[in-house]
Scaffold this motif. Structure first.
Motif, PDB file in Angstrom:
ATOM      1  N   LYS A  99      20.887 -57.727  56.321  1.00  0.00           N
ATOM      2  CA  LYS A  99      21.641 -58.172  57.487  1.00  0.00           C
ATOM      3  C   LYS A  99      22.354 -59.480  57.181  1.00  0.00           C
ATOM      4  N   LEU A 100      23.295 -59.798  58.041  1.00  0.00           N
ATOM      5  CA  LEU A 100      24.065 -61.043  57.934  1.00  0.00           C
ATOM      6  C   LEU A 100      23.782 -61.874  59.178  1.00  0.00           C
ATOM      7  N   ILE A 101      23.338 -63.103  58.970  1.00  0.00           N
ATOM      8  CA  ILE A 101      23.093 -64.020  60.082  1.00  0.00           C
ATOM      9  C   ILE A 101      24.004 -65.222  59.877  1.00  0.00           C
ATOM     10  N   PHE A 102      24.769 -65.536  60.914  1.00  0.00           N
ATOM     11  CA  PHE A 102      25.652 -66.695  60.874  1.00  0.00           C
ATOM     12  C   PHE A 102      25.336 -67.615  62.040  1.00  0.00           C
ATOM     13  N   LYS A 103      25.339 -68.905  61.765  1.00  0.00           N
ATOM     14  CA  LYS A 103      25.248 -69.923  62.813  1.00  0.00           C
ATOM     15  C   LYS A 103      26.611 -70.599  62.901  1.00  0.00           C
ATOM     16  N   PHE A 104      26.952 -71.021  64.111  1.00  0.00           N
ATOM     17  CA  PHE A 104      28.262 -71.628  64.358  1.00  0.00           C
ATOM     18  C   PHE A 104      28.103 -72.941  65.101  1.00  0.00           C
ATOM     19  N   GLU A 105      28.940 -73.886  64.743  1.00  0.00           N
ATOM     20  CA  GLU A 105      29.073 -75.128  65.497  1.00  0.00           C
ATOM     21  C   GLU A 105      30.556 -75.366  65.684  1.00  0.00           C
ATOM     22  N   ILE A 106      30.957 -75.559  66.931  1.00  0.00           N
ATOM     23  CA  ILE A 106      32.355 -75.844  67.240  1.00  0.00           C
ATOM     24  C   ILE A 106      32.449 -77.282  67.719  1.00  0.00           C
ATOM     25  N   TYR A 107      33.408 -78.005  67.161  1.00  0.00           N
ATOM     26  CA  TYR A 107      33.607 -79.414  67.472  1.00  0.00           C
ATOM     27  C   TYR A 107      35.021 -79.642  67.989  1.00  0.00           C
ATOM     28  N   ASN A 108      35.171 -80.631  68.853  1.00  0.00           N
ATOM     29  CA  ASN A 108      36.505 -81.017  69.310  1.00  0.00           C
ATOM     30  C   ASN A 108      37.077 -82.075  68.367  1.00  0.00           C
ATOM     31  N   SER A 110      37.304 -85.131  68.650  1.00  0.00           N
ATOM     32  CA  SER A 110      36.509 -86.364  68.609  1.00  0.00           C
ATOM     33  C   SER A 110      35.180 -86.158  67.883  1.00  0.00           C
ATOM     34  N   ASN A 111      35.055 -85.021  67.203  1.00  0.00           N
ATOM     35  CA  ASN A 111      33.831 -84.649  66.490  1.00  0.00           C
ATOM     36  C   ASN A 111      32.629 -84.496  67.405  1.00  0.00           C
ATOM     37  N   GLU A 112      32.871 -84.157  68.665  1.00  0.00           N
ATOM     38  CA  GLU A 112      31.789 -83.892  69.597  1.00  0.00           C
ATOM     39  C   GLU A 112      31.461 -82.407  69.537  1.00  0.00           C
ATOM     40  N   LEU A 113      30.190 -82.097  69.478  1.00  0.00           N
ATOM     41  CA  LEU A 113      29.748 -80.706  69.467  1.00  0.00           C
ATOM     42  C   LEU A 113      30.011 -80.095  70.834  1.00  0.00           C
ATOM     43  N   VAL A 114      30.782 -79.007  70.862  1.00  0.00           N
ATOM     44  CA  VAL A 114      31.110 -78.385  72.148  1.00  0.00           C
ATOM     45  C   VAL A 114      30.412 -77.044  72.348  1.00  0.00           C
ATOM     46  N   CYS A 115      30.036 -76.374  71.249  1.00  0.00           N
ATOM     47  CA  CYS A 115      29.384 -75.067  71.379  1.00  0.00           C
ATOM     48  C   CYS A 115      28.613 -74.759  70.102  1.00  0.00           C
ATOM     49  N   THR A 116      27.454 -74.138  70.273  1.00  0.00           N
ATOM     50  CA  THR A 116      26.712 -73.601  69.137  1.00  0.00           C
ATOM     51  C   THR A 116      26.518 -72.111  69.368  1.00  0.00           C
ATOM     52  N   GLY A 117      26.302 -71.395  68.298  1.00  0.00           N
ATOM     53  CA  GLY A 117      26.077 -69.971  68.442  1.00  0.00           C
ATOM     54  C   GLY A 117      25.483 -69.359  67.213  1.00  0.00           C
ATOM     55  N   GLU A 118      25.150 -68.093  67.343  1.00  0.00           N
ATOM     56  CA  GLU A 118      24.586 -67.331  66.228  1.00  0.00           C
ATOM     57  C   GLU A 118      24.910 -65.860  66.434  1.00  0.00           C
ATOM     58  N   THR A 119      25.197 -65.181  65.335  1.00  0.00           N
ATOM     59  CA  THR A 119      25.366 -63.731  65.371  1.00  0.00           C
ATOM     60  C   THR A 119      24.515 -63.098  64.278  1.00  0.00           C
ATOM     61  N   THR A 120      24.092 -61.870  64.546  1.00  0.00           N
ATOM     62  CA  THR A 120      23.372 -61.071  63.556  1.00  0.00           C
ATOM     63  C   THR A 120      24.107 -59.745  63.411  1.00  0.00           C
ATOM     64  N   GLN A 121      24.341 -59.357  62.163  1.00  0.00           N
ATOM     65  CA  GLN A 121      25.004 -58.099  61.853  1.00  0.00           C
ATOM     66  C   GLN A 121      24.117 -57.292  60.919  1.00  0.00           C
ATOM     67  N   VAL A 122      24.144 -55.986  61.066  1.00  0.00           N
ATOM     68  CA  VAL A 122      23.408 -55.096  60.176  1.00  0.00           C
ATOM     69  C   VAL A 122      24.412 -54.276  59.369  1.00  0.00           C
ATOM     70  N   PHE A 123      23.908 -53.609  58.354  1.00  0.00           N
ATOM     71  CA  PHE A 123      24.750 -52.725  57.554  1.00  0.00           C
ATOM     72  C   PHE A 123      24.605 -51.300  58.055  1.00  0.00           C
ATOM     73  N   THR A 124      25.738 -50.610  58.163  1.00  0.00           N
ATOM     74  CA  THR A 124      25.748 -49.174  58.425  1.00  0.00           C
ATOM     75  C   THR A 124      26.679 -48.528  57.411  1.00  0.00           C
ATOM     76  N   ASP A 125      26.511 -47.215  57.227  1.00  0.00           N
ATOM     77  CA  ASP A 125      27.533 -46.509  56.469  1.00  0.00           C
ATOM     78  C   ASP A 125      28.733 -46.344  57.402  1.00  0.00           C
ATOM     79  N   LEU A 126      29.805 -45.783  56.900  1.00  0.00           N
ATOM     80  CA  LEU A 126      31.020 -45.691  57.709  1.00  0.00           C
ATOM     81  C   LEU A 126      30.931 -44.649  58.822  1.00  0.00           C
ATOM     82  N   LYS A 127      29.820 -43.894  58.854  1.00  0.00           N
ATOM     83  CA  LYS A 127      29.576 -42.963  59.956  1.00  0.00           C
ATOM     84  C   LYS A 127      28.674 -43.589  61.017  1.00  0.00           C
ATOM     85  N   GLY A 128      28.237 -44.829  60.787  1.00  0.00           N
ATOM     86  CA  GLY A 128      27.425 -45.530  61.774  1.00  0.00           C
ATOM     87  C   GLY A 128      25.930 -45.424  61.566  1.00  0.00           C
ATOM     88  N   ASN A 129      25.493 -44.856  60.449  1.00  0.00           N
ATOM     89  CA  ASN A 129      24.060 -44.752  60.164  1.00  0.00           C
ATOM     90  C   ASN A 129      23.519 -46.073  59.626  1.00  0.00           C
TER      91      ASN A 129
END
Length: 148
Positions: A99-108, A110-129
């Motif tokens: 799987k792929l896990i990404f963390k995100f930090e968005i700054y304005n 002024s270098n102020e943190l405005v949003c944090t986040g995370e996504t998780t992705q899995v692998f499938t074949d091209l048929k969705g398995n």
């Protein structure tokens, strides 16, 4: 734009920073970025990360796989507004799983943190398995970037 704040500092962490300007169509009537658009910013961060580190969606597809998102989290700290200069820091979180896990930090600007986040992705074949073992091309990519 001011100097970018360095959010993380570990030797084996892969990280990429992408700048963006808030567009008018991303805001509500008050000129504040609508919360759903932060998910688009996460996507922009993942795509820029993939291009930078050689693991783009096209690379994944060319190897016969897709990486659908199975989990998304976000926490909003401050608003971004129309015409703000901002940047997103995308950090890959290594996992022994397929799987792929990404963390995100968005700054304005002024270098102020405005949003944090995370996504998780899995692998499938091209048929969705679902693929539960790490694809060979992904293992090779991890070696190439020093994660294995």
């Amino acid at each position: 734009m001011t100097k970018i704040r360095e959010p993380f500092n570990t030797a084996k962490m892969l990280q990429h920073t992408e700048h963006f300007k808030v567009k008018f169509n991303q805001t509500d009537a008050l000129g504040i970025v609508w919360h759903g658009n932060y998910i688009d910013y996460f996507e922009d961060g993942r795509e820029a990360f993939g291009r930078h580190f050689g693991i783009s969606y096209k690379d994944v597809q060319d190897h016969g796989f897709a990486t659908p998102i199975i989990k998304t989290q976000s926490e909003h700290k401050k608003p971004l507004r129309y015409a703000d200069d901002a940047y997103i820091v995308t950090t890959y979180i290594d996992s022994p799983a397929a799987k792929l896990i990404f963390k995100f930090e968005i700054y304005n600007q002024s270098n102020e943190l405005v949003c944090t986040g995370e996504t998780t992705q899995v692998f499938t074949d091209l048929k969705g398995n679902l693929i539960i073992t790490m694809p060979a091309f992904f293992e090779e990519w991890k070696r190439k970037v020093g994660l294995l």
